[in-house]
Motif scaffolding. Structure first.
Motif, PDB file in Angstrom:
ATOM      1  N   HIS A   1       2.738  37.560  15.086  1.00 43.22           N
ATOM      2  CA  HIS A   1       2.834  37.501  16.546  1.00 43.22           C
ATOM      3  C   HIS A   1       2.744  38.939  17.049  1.00 43.22           C
TER       4      HIS A   1
ATOM      5  N   HIS B   1       0.662  29.249  21.339  1.00 40.69           N
ATOM      6  CA  HIS B   1       0.603  30.697  21.608  1.00 40.69           C
ATOM      7  C   HIS B   1       0.733  31.031  23.091  1.00 40.69           C
TER       8      HIS B   1
ATOM      9  N   MET C   1       4.137  31.104  24.515  1.00 38.03           N
ATOM     10  CA  MET C   1       5.108  31.998  23.883  1.00 38.03           C
ATOM     11  C   MET C   1       5.388  33.184  24.811  1.00 38.03           C
TER      12      MET C   1
ATOM     13  N   CYS D   1       3.512  36.797  23.862  1.00 37.99           N
ATOM     14  CA  CYS D   1       2.914  37.026  22.560  1.00 37.99           C
ATOM     15  C   CYS D   1       1.468  37.430  22.803  1.00 37.99           C
TER      16      CYS D   1
ATOM     17  N   GLU E   1      -0.779  37.951  20.215  1.00 40.45           N
ATOM     18  CA  GLU E   1      -1.579  37.725  18.998  1.00 40.45           C
ATOM     19  C   GLU E   1      -1.681  36.210  18.824  1.00 40.45           C
ATOM     20  N   LEU E   2      -2.921  35.715  18.820  1.00 44.87           N
ATOM     21  CA  LEU E   2      -3.131  34.271  18.697  1.00 44.87           C
ATOM     22  C   LEU E   2      -2.379  33.753  17.474  1.00 44.87           C
ATOM     23  N   CYS E   3      -1.414  32.839  17.702  1.00 46.23           N
ATOM     24  CA  CYS E   3      -0.508  32.468  16.618  1.00 46.23           C
ATOM     25  C   CYS E   3      -0.383  30.959  16.451  1.00 46.23           C
TER      26      CYS E   3
HETATM   27 CU   LIG Z   1       1.095  34.167  19.829  1.00 46.75          CU
END
Ligand SMILES: [Cu+2]
Length: 236
Positions: free
Chosen positions: A167, A210, A213, A202, A204-206
């Motif tokens: 993340h 996502h 988040m 967040c 960062e593609l998680c």
């Molecule tokens: Cu994310």
């Protein structure tokens, strides 16, 4: 008009446009919100990059537009005379671009040290990332929270961990972003300069959740922060 006069005129136009452009962007706030010491440094870097790019942009624009207007050929589609090497121009080109790159790298290094060089902190916060939520702990104060609460003017060290995937903790108003990497502990520092509520997300593609988040960051006066701590401790 001689080649020398064309060159002098083009340089004069370039100088006027460059000075006007620099005057327009210098001292500008480029980040939408600047709510921390770190964001001030990051905004300064954006402004410097913009200022430095103005003369470069004007050089290209003036060279193209001036040439297109003054040297256009209406009834001649032959090629112009061949141009061979120009020593002074080539050396000047290399020296100027080298100086710009090294200068910007030095400025960036100074800014990075300003943000991360000092390891001291007034407050410790642990940020934990999971799919798909943030959780915050204040290990020295025995308090946990779903939102990040910080006192204004105090330098906080945010230690970031992840239980599952990568993340990234990002608070645009603070100008900070740091990946949360499973199996590793990462850190960032922030000194909020303005009370208020800001968004954290967040970056960062998680996974599927996502985009959800997100959480809030609230910056309070230190006395309000102490009251919040006392209130949190009373809760079971
Ligand atoms: Cu994310």
């Amino acid at each position: 008009m001689s080649a020398r006069r064309h060159l002098a005129l083009a340089i004069a136009i370039w100088a006027v446009l460059s000075v006007a452009g620099i005057a327009a962007v210098a001292g500008m706030q480029i980040l939408p919100i600047v709510a921390s010491e770190e964001a001030r440094v990051v905004n300064g870097a954006f402004v410097l990059l913009t200022v430095v790019s103005v003369p470069v942009l004007m050089f290209v624009v003036v060279a193209i537009v001036y040439s297109a207007i003054r040297f256009r050929a209406s009834d001649d589609d032959g090629e112009g005379p061949a141009i061979h090497g120009h020593g002074a121009l080539e050396v000047g080109w290399v020296v100027v671009t080298f100086a710009m790159v090294i200068g910007l790298a030095a400025f960036g290094t100074i800014g990075l040290l300003e943000i991360r060089g000092d390891q001291r902190a007034d407050l410790e916060v642990k940020a934990s990332a999971t799919q798909w939520a943030w959780a915050f702990e204040y290990p020295d104060l025995g308090v946990a929270s779903k939102e990040l609460i910080l006192p204004v003017g105090r330098r906080a060290r945010i230690t970031i961990v992840s239980d599952d995937v990568i993340h990234s903790f990002s608070v645009p108003a603070f100008g900070i972003k740091q990946d949360a990497v499973p199996g590793r502990v990462t850190q960032l520092y922030v000194t909020p300069t303005a009370t208020g509520t800001y968004g954290a997300q967040c970056a960062e593609l998680c996974g599927l959740g996502h985009t959800k988040m997100v959480t809030r960051v609230t910056v309070m006066e230190p006395s309000e922060f102490d009251a919040w701590l006392a209130q949190q401790r009373q809760q079971p």
